[in-house]
Design a protein around this motif. Structure first.
Motif, PDB file in Angstrom:
ATOM      1  N   ASP A  55     -80.187  16.082  22.744  1.00 41.51           N
ATOM      2  CA  ASP A  55     -78.885  16.289  23.381  1.00 41.51           C
ATOM      3  C   ASP A  55     -78.315  14.946  23.823  1.00 41.51           C
ATOM      4  N   GLU A  56     -77.051  14.959  24.215  1.00 40.34           N
ATOM      5  CA  GLU A  56     -76.457  13.725  24.742  1.00 40.34           C
ATOM      6  C   GLU A  56     -76.976  13.509  26.160  1.00 40.34           C
ATOM      7  N   LEU A  57     -77.528  12.336  26.408  1.00 43.31           N
ATOM      8  CA  LEU A  57     -78.100  12.020  27.719  1.00 43.31           C
ATOM      9  C   LEU A  57     -77.060  11.377  28.625  1.00 43.31           C
ATOM     10  N   SER A  58     -77.226  11.598  29.918  1.00 44.26           N
ATOM     11  CA  SER A  58     -76.331  10.959  30.883  1.00 44.26           C
ATOM     12  C   SER A  58     -76.786   9.512  31.081  1.00 44.26           C
ATOM     13  N   PRO A  59     -75.917   8.644  31.624  1.00 43.00           N
ATOM     14  CA  PRO A  59     -76.319   7.251  31.874  1.00 43.00           C
ATOM     15  C   PRO A  59     -77.579   7.149  32.724  1.00 43.00           C
ATOM     16  N   SER A  60     -77.690   7.982  33.770  1.00 38.01           N
ATOM     17  CA  SER A  60     -78.873   7.889  34.646  1.00 38.01           C
ATOM     18  C   SER A  60     -80.129   8.370  33.935  1.00 38.01           C
ATOM     19  N   GLN A  61     -80.007   9.379  33.069  1.00 39.16           N
ATOM     20  CA  GLN A  61     -81.176   9.850  32.309  1.00 39.16           C
ATOM     21  C   GLN A  61     -81.684   8.747  31.386  1.00 39.16           C
ATOM     22  N   ILE A  62     -80.779   8.061  30.713  1.00 41.09           N
ATOM     23  CA  ILE A  62     -81.181   6.955  29.829  1.00 41.09           C
ATOM     24  C   ILE A  62     -81.897   5.877  30.649  1.00 41.09           C
ATOM     25  N   ARG A  63     -81.305   5.538  31.778  1.00 37.50           N
ATOM     26  CA  ARG A  63     -81.867   4.495  32.645  1.00 37.50           C
ATOM     27  C   ARG A  63     -83.275   4.872  33.100  1.00 37.50           C
ATOM     28  N   ASN A  64     -83.434   6.107  33.582  1.00 38.43           N
ATOM     29  CA  ASN A  64     -84.735   6.555  34.094  1.00 38.43           C
ATOM     30  C   ASN A  64     -85.779   6.655  32.984  1.00 38.43           C
ATOM     31  N   LEU A  65     -85.375   7.172  31.829  1.00 42.11           N
ATOM     32  CA  LEU A  65     -86.319   7.334  30.720  1.00 42.11           C
ATOM     33  C   LEU A  65     -86.778   5.981  30.187  1.00 42.11           C
ATOM     34  N   GLU A  66     -85.854   5.042  30.061  1.00 39.23           N
ATOM     35  CA  GLU A  66     -86.243   3.712  29.575  1.00 39.23           C
ATOM     36  C   GLU A  66     -87.200   3.023  30.554  1.00 39.23           C
ATOM     37  N   ALA A  67     -86.944   3.210  31.840  1.00 47.24           N
ATOM     38  CA  ALA A  67     -87.803   2.582  32.855  1.00 47.24           C
ATOM     39  C   ALA A  67     -89.207   3.177  32.819  1.00 47.24           C
ATOM     40  N   PRO A  80     -70.443  14.609  18.019  1.00 44.55           N
ATOM     41  CA  PRO A  80     -70.045  14.011  19.299  1.00 44.55           C
ATOM     42  C   PRO A  80     -68.533  14.042  19.522  1.00 44.55           C
ATOM     43  N   HIS A  81     -68.123  14.424  20.748  1.00 44.23           N
ATOM     44  CA  HIS A  81     -66.687  14.548  21.017  1.00 44.23           C
ATOM     45  C   HIS A  81     -65.973  13.206  20.883  1.00 44.23           C
ATOM     46  N   HIS A  82     -66.685  12.093  21.143  1.00 43.37           N
ATOM     47  CA  HIS A  82     -66.081  10.767  20.949  1.00 43.37           C
ATOM     48  C   HIS A  82     -65.675  10.579  19.488  1.00 43.37           C
ATOM     49  N   LEU A  83     -66.539  11.065  18.585  1.00 42.22           N
ATOM     50  CA  LEU A  83     -66.252  10.922  17.151  1.00 42.22           C
ATOM     51  C   LEU A  83     -65.110  11.828  16.735  1.00 42.22           C
ATOM     52  N   VAL A  84     -65.138  13.076  17.215  1.00 39.33           N
ATOM     53  CA  VAL A  84     -64.077  14.022  16.866  1.00 39.33           C
ATOM     54  C   VAL A  84     -62.729  13.449  17.311  1.00 39.33           C
ATOM     55  N   LYS A  85     -62.724  12.876  18.515  1.00 39.06           N
ATOM     56  CA  LYS A  85     -61.502  12.287  19.062  1.00 39.06           C
ATOM     57  C   LYS A  85     -61.066  11.084  18.212  1.00 39.06           C
ATOM     58  N   ALA A  86     -62.017  10.216  17.886  1.00 36.40           N
ATOM     59  CA  ALA A  86     -61.702   9.004  17.121  1.00 36.40           C
ATOM     60  C   ALA A  86     -61.255   9.334  15.694  1.00 36.40           C
ATOM     61  N   PHE A  87     -61.846  10.387  15.119  1.00 39.44           N
ATOM     62  CA  PHE A  87     -61.541  10.758  13.732  1.00 39.44           C
ATOM     63  C   PHE A  87     -60.428  11.806  13.655  1.00 39.44           C
ATOM     64  N   ARG A  88     -59.661  11.936  14.737  1.00 46.77           N
ATOM     65  CA  ARG A  88     -58.679  13.031  14.779  1.00 46.77           C
ATOM     66  C   ARG A  88     -57.694  12.976  13.610  1.00 46.77           C
ATOM     67  N   SER A  89     -57.262  11.758  13.232  1.00 46.89           N
ATOM     68  CA  SER A  89     -56.269  11.650  12.150  1.00 46.89           C
ATOM     69  C   SER A  89     -56.871  12.105  10.822  1.00 46.89           C
ATOM     70  N   THR A  90     -58.154  11.818  10.630  1.00 52.97           N
ATOM     71  CA  THR A  90     -58.848  12.241   9.403  1.00 52.97           C
ATOM     72  C   THR A  90     -59.011  13.758   9.401  1.00 52.97           C
ATOM     73  N   LEU A  91     -59.421  14.288  10.553  1.00 54.71           N
ATOM     74  CA  LEU A  91     -59.685  15.722  10.639  1.00 54.71           C
ATOM     75  C   LEU A  91     -58.398  16.545  10.634  1.00 54.71           C
ATOM     76  N   GLU A  92     -57.269  15.907  10.984  1.00 56.42           N
ATOM     77  CA  GLU A  92     -55.980  16.608  10.949  1.00 56.42           C
ATOM     78  C   GLU A  92     -55.639  17.072   9.541  1.00 56.42           C
ATOM     79  N   GLU A  93     -56.173  16.365   8.542  1.00 61.48           N
ATOM     80  CA  GLU A  93     -55.935  16.765   7.145  1.00 61.48           C
ATOM     81  C   GLU A  93     -56.334  18.230   6.946  1.00 61.48           C
TER      82      GLU A  93
END
Length: 428
Positions: A81-93, A270-283
């Protein structure tokens, strides 16, 4: 050339009550890792009522994960799943290794596959937006934040973009990239407007990634134009196509349609990708017809259909008429070519079933065509030339009063010119 040693990683996921097909999601994560040149050496899963807010998994499983990493000498963990910033920080530590989540993995694959300037910009924007809230804890895991070339762990330490980039600089970079992207988006929208003005039907290929959409486009191009040099890139891997390709398919009966190849779908895109690729997906949302390409040989093909339909729903394209193309039938026991309702069973590889598919497409997008028997006076000779070019002329004969045509044409053309010819009695 010696193959680069693949990075080793353990995948980990949490199965929530009523959270969908967990086994399928983990297999998909494995495939995504493989597409990113990462070798999955083991898997850890946990059933929970809710995700652990600090570490994603429980403390007991965290210890288990450390043991697995050590046993396999793995350098990374990939979470489902997509991890939160604090989860990434804690897991890496706690794990003292690189930590990735599903979103990072997909962004990495897109970054490596992006070939055109537009696709590269879209991926860069998505990656920067993803990294923005995660700057503090990403450490080595995000050392690849910069360019669109190269996936994940292989480029660690290559200095593409320094983690010291502060929030302000990243925001400035996003603004610059988005401004450039907007210009390209405007160009694409103008192209779409022109196509609409020309009144040519648009058929869009959709489906899960790697089901054979680009191969189908090439097969149709080669079938109806054997001399073509306009083939699109097709390769047996996830997300081989990130660029939208539009090609005109010219049929023998003077009918034509535009065929659009789009980026493949995957669950939890990922919603970031869907948002970024919106013009492509509009097709997709502006198509007259969708061809939903399914890998019929895939053991979970029904799940792939479900993922695609869910994505189409999110895009607002769920009500567009759809023909299902069940591809790769040559790898199954199912008879083909065969048409059943709105489904066509075919093999793109063997070019078997293409005529049947085009027959279904024509039935959908040329439904406004009428067959008429008309007599065009010699004084209106320009109309004979027009219909020869823009209609399917079935029969031509010459009579004392003019040229008689039996033809199939757009109803709009028939209405536009009917005052200039005589319709022959008893014909429909």
């Amino acid at each position: 050339m010696q193959e680069e040693p693949r990075q080793k990683a353990v995948i980990a996921g949490v199965e929530l009550k009523g959270g969908g097909d967990f086994d399928y999601a983990m297999q998909e994560l494995r495939n995504l890792a493989d597409a990113c040149y990462i070798e999955v050496v083991d898997q850890l899963s946990q059933k929970l009522e809710r995700i652990n807010p600090s570490h994603y998994i429980g403390t007991g499983k965290l210890d288990e994960l450390k043991i697995l990493l050590e046993a396999h000498e793995a350098e990374a963990v990939i979470f489902n799943d997509e991890l939160s910033p604090s989860q990434i920080r804690n897991l890496e530590a706690d794990l003292e290794c690189a930590v990735m989540d599903r979103t990072m993995l997909i962004l990495d694959i897109f970054a490596e596959r992006a070939k055109t300037r537009e696709a590269q910009l879209q991926v860069d924007v998505a990656r920067l937006q993803y990294s923005l809230p995660r700057l503090v804890g990403l450490r080595a895991s995000l050392s690849r934040q910069g360019g669109a070339g190269g996936a994940g762990f292989r480029n660690r330490g290559s200095g593409e973009t320094k983690l010291e980039l502060d929030r302000r600089r990243i925001e400035e970079r996003i603004t610059i990239l988005q401004a450039e992207l907007e210009k390209l988006v405007a160009t694409r929208q103008n192209q779409r407007k022109k196509r609409k003005k020309n009144d040519v039907p648009v058929v869009c290929l959709v489906g899960y990634t790697n089901t054979g959409k680009s191969s189908l486009m090439n097969a149709l191009l080669e079938t109806y134009d054997p001399e073509t040099t306009k083939q699109v890139y097709a390769h047996n891997m996830l997300f081989a196509t990130l660029e939208t390709s539009v090609r005109s398919i010219e049929l023998p009966d003077n009918k034509s349609f535009l065929l659009t190849d789009t980026v493949g779908f995957v669950s939890q895109l990922p919603h970031h990708l869907v948002k970024a690729f919106r013009s492509t997906l509009e097709e997709v949302t502006e198509a007259d017809l969708l061809i939903h390409v399914v890998d019929f040989a895939h053991e979970d093909y029904e799940k792939l259909i479900e993922v695609t339909n869910h994505t189409l729903q999110e895009l607002g394209a769920e009500n567009i008429p759809t023909v299902y193309a069940y591809n790769k039938c040559d790898l199954t026991e199912h008879p083909y070519p065969r048409v059943a309702g709105d489904s066509v069973y075919l093999s793109v590889k063997e070019k078997a079933g293409l005529d049947e598919l085009v027959g279904k497409v024509k039935g959908e997008i040329f439904a406004d065509y009428v067959t008429r028997d008309i007599l065009i006076p010699f004084s209106e000779g320009r109309l004979v030339a027009y219909f020869n070019e823009n209609a399917n002329v079935l029969e031509t004969s010459y009579e004392a009063e003019g040229t008689r045509l039996r033809l199939e044409c757009r109803f709009a053309d028939y209405e536009r010119y009917k005052q200039h010819f005589v319709e022959m009695a008893g014909e429909s």
